[in-house]
Design a protein around this motif. Structure first.
Motif, PDB file in Angstrom:
ATOM      1  N   UNK A  35      44.589  33.456  -9.941  1.00  0.00           N
ATOM      2  CA  UNK A  35      44.292  32.859 -11.237  1.00  0.00           C
ATOM      3  C   UNK A  35      43.753  31.448 -11.052  1.00  0.00           C
ATOM      4  N   UNK A  36      43.151  30.933 -12.115  1.00  0.00           N
ATOM      5  CA  UNK A  36      42.588  29.594 -12.144  1.00  0.00           C
ATOM      6  C   UNK A  36      43.114  28.888 -13.382  1.00  0.00           C
ATOM      7  N   UNK A  37      43.459  27.588 -13.229  1.00  0.00           N
ATOM      8  CA  UNK A  37      44.107  26.844 -14.311  1.00  0.00           C
ATOM      9  C   UNK A  37      43.513  25.453 -14.477  1.00  0.00           C
ATOM     10  N   UNK A  38      43.625  24.911 -15.682  1.00  0.00           N
ATOM     11  CA  UNK A  38      43.169  23.549 -15.953  1.00  0.00           C
ATOM     12  C   UNK A  38      44.118  22.512 -15.372  1.00  0.00           C
ATOM     13  N   UNK A  39      45.416  22.846 -15.289  1.00  0.00           N
ATOM     14  CA  UNK A  39      46.401  21.885 -14.805  1.00  0.00           C
ATOM     15  C   UNK A  39      47.121  22.408 -13.566  1.00  0.00           C
ATOM     16  N   UNK A  40      47.554  21.470 -12.748  1.00  0.00           N
ATOM     17  CA  UNK A  40      48.313  21.812 -11.554  1.00  0.00           C
ATOM     18  C   UNK A  40      49.659  22.427 -11.926  1.00  0.00           C
TER      19      UNK A  40
END
Length: 71
Positions: A35-40
């Motif tokens: 997955x890919x996310x805007x926040x860590x």
């Protein structure tokens, strides 16, 4: 997947949280990006869930500059 330094030959699933441009990726080593996310924080949350669901496992978290932060 055998991790370096494991003397008991335990096979573990290795998950990694790493920055890719401006997005944080959760990578399952040997299988690709989960997955890919805007926040860590969001990436760490999903990485922990994935690691707990696929034991034995290890979650490696990297800083923005790619340096090892924690596991």
């Amino acid at each position: 997947m055998k991790l370096d330094g494991e003397g008991d030959n335990t096979l573990r699933n290795l998950f990694e949280v790493t920055l890719d441009g401006s997005r944080w990726d959760v990578i399952w080593r040997g299988r690709g990006t989960l997955s890919t996310h805007k926040t860590k924080d969001a990436a760490i949350y999903l990485g922990r869930r994935a690691a707990r669901s696929n034991r034995p496992s290890q979650l490696v978290i990297r800083k923005a500059d790619g340096v090892f932060q924690t596991e």
